[in-house]
Design a protein around this motif. Structure first.
Motif, PDB file in Angstrom:
ATOM      1  N   HIS A  12       0.497  -6.171  -8.034  1.00  0.00           N
ATOM      2  CA  HIS A  12       0.116  -5.283  -9.118  1.00  0.00           C
ATOM      3  C   HIS A  12      -0.960  -4.341  -8.613  1.00  0.00           C
ATOM      4  O   HIS A  12      -1.532  -4.536  -7.533  1.00  0.00           O
ATOM      5  CB  HIS A  12      -0.325  -6.064 -10.366  1.00  0.00           C
ATOM      6  N   GLU A  13      -1.187  -3.304  -9.375  1.00  0.00           N
ATOM      7  CA  GLU A  13      -2.124  -2.259  -8.959  1.00  0.00           C
ATOM      8  C   GLU A  13      -3.476  -2.834  -8.559  1.00  0.00           C
ATOM      9  O   GLU A  13      -4.033  -2.463  -7.525  1.00  0.00           O
ATOM     10  CB  GLU A  13      -2.294  -1.254 -10.098  1.00  0.00           C
ATOM     11  N   GLY A  14      -3.998  -3.733  -9.341  1.00  0.00           N
ATOM     12  CA  GLY A  14      -5.320  -4.299  -9.049  1.00  0.00           C
ATOM     13  C   GLY A  14      -5.372  -5.009  -7.712  1.00  0.00           C
ATOM     14  O   GLY A  14      -6.363  -4.909  -6.990  1.00  0.00           O
ATOM     15  N   GLY A  26       0.816  -1.212   0.000  1.00  0.00           N
ATOM     16  CA  GLY A  26       0.000   0.000   0.000  1.00  0.00           C
ATOM     17  C   GLY A  26       0.847   1.259   0.000  1.00  0.00           C
ATOM     18  O   GLY A  26       0.575   2.208  -0.751  1.00  0.00           O
ATOM     19  N   VAL A  27       1.885   1.285   0.806  1.00  0.00           N
ATOM     20  CA  VAL A  27       2.785   2.441   0.845  1.00  0.00           C
ATOM     21  C   VAL A  27       3.536   2.564  -0.476  1.00  0.00           C
ATOM     22  O   VAL A  27       3.663   3.660  -1.030  1.00  0.00           O
ATOM     23  CB  VAL A  27       3.760   2.353   2.045  1.00  0.00           C
ATOM     24  N   ALA A  28       4.014   1.442  -1.004  1.00  0.00           N
ATOM     25  CA  ALA A  28       4.716   1.465  -2.287  1.00  0.00           C
ATOM     26  C   ALA A  28       3.805   1.986  -3.388  1.00  0.00           C
ATOM     27  O   ALA A  28       4.221   2.785  -4.235  1.00  0.00           O
ATOM     28  CB  ALA A  28       5.240   0.069  -2.630  1.00  0.00           C
ATOM     29  N   TYR A  29       2.552   1.561  -3.379  1.00  0.00           N
ATOM     30  CA  TYR A  29       1.596   2.039  -4.378  1.00  0.00           C
ATOM     31  C   TYR A  29       1.374   3.538  -4.225  1.00  0.00           C
ATOM     32  O   TYR A  29       1.372   4.278  -5.212  1.00  0.00           O
ATOM     33  CB  TYR A  29       0.274   1.272  -4.267  1.00  0.00           C
ATOM     34  N   THR A  59       7.058   1.456  -8.299  1.00  0.00           N
ATOM     35  CA  THR A  59       6.728   0.293  -9.124  1.00  0.00           C
ATOM     36  C   THR A  59       7.783  -0.799  -9.018  1.00  0.00           C
ATOM     37  O   THR A  59       7.453  -1.979  -9.119  1.00  0.00           O
ATOM     38  CB  THR A  59       6.535   0.695 -10.593  1.00  0.00           C
ATOM     39  N   ALA A  60       9.037  -0.418  -8.792  1.00  0.00           N
ATOM     40  CA  ALA A  60      10.097  -1.430  -8.665  1.00  0.00           C
ATOM     41  C   ALA A  60       9.842  -2.326  -7.456  1.00  0.00           C
ATOM     42  O   ALA A  60       9.963  -3.555  -7.543  1.00  0.00           O
ATOM     43  CB  ALA A  60      11.465  -0.765  -8.553  1.00  0.00           C
ATOM     44  N   LEU A  61       9.464  -1.730  -6.334  1.00  0.00           N
ATOM     45  CA  LEU A  61       9.185  -2.536  -5.142  1.00  0.00           C
ATOM     46  C   LEU A  61       7.929  -3.376  -5.346  1.00  0.00           C
ATOM     47  O   LEU A  61       7.893  -4.544  -4.947  1.00  0.00           O
ATOM     48  CB  LEU A  61       9.059  -1.657  -3.896  1.00  0.00           C
ATOM     49  N   LEU A  62       6.913  -2.808  -5.971  1.00  0.00           N
ATOM     50  CA  LEU A  62       5.691  -3.580  -6.233  1.00  0.00           C
ATOM     51  C   LEU A  62       6.004  -4.795  -7.110  1.00  0.00           C
ATOM     52  O   LEU A  62       5.493  -5.885  -6.852  1.00  0.00           O
ATOM     53  CB  LEU A  62       4.623  -2.705  -6.881  1.00  0.00           C
TER      54      LEU A  62
END
Length: 121
Positions: A72-74, A55-58, A63-66
């Protein structure tokens, strides 16, 4: 055989978080994002849950951490829809394309930007 009553989870399915709970969740997410911006991920990544890190990364647009977390965003938006709207509300939110959840994150990003660009004392 046990005489215990079966557990009913119905009350949790219908519970929807309040505006105050959603605001508190957003404030906590922003606070964590500010901390990461100031100090980096090292102090937090192994302490926070994977969902909180995602959530924090988003929120930060990391995007690299995600990708590293295989999130993924969804998935992040779906998880937060549950936190924001409860079980039944999240189902409706997902069906609507997660518009409310995306707006909640957009508002959080604006608050984060204000919090991190304010001039110091």
């Amino acid at each position: 055989m046990s005489d215990a009553e079966p557990i009913s989870w119905d009350h949790l399915k219908s519970r929807q978080p309040s505006d105050a709970e959603r605001a508190a969740l957003q404030a906590e997410l922003i606070e964590r994002a500010v901390a990461v911006k100031q100090r980096g991920w090292d102090d937090y990544r192994d302490v926070w849950s994977a969902g909180d890190v995602a959530g924090v990364a988003y929120l930060l647009g990391d995007t690299a951490l995600l990708e590293e977390l295989e999130e993924h965003e969804g998935a992040v938006l779906t998880r937060y829809a549950g936190k924001l709207y409860g079980f039944q509300g999240a189902r409706k939110e997902i069906e609507s394309g997660l518009v409310g959840t995306q707006a909640w994150f957009a508002a959080a990003r604006k608050k984060l930007d204000r919090a991190t660009t304010q001039p110091g004392p």
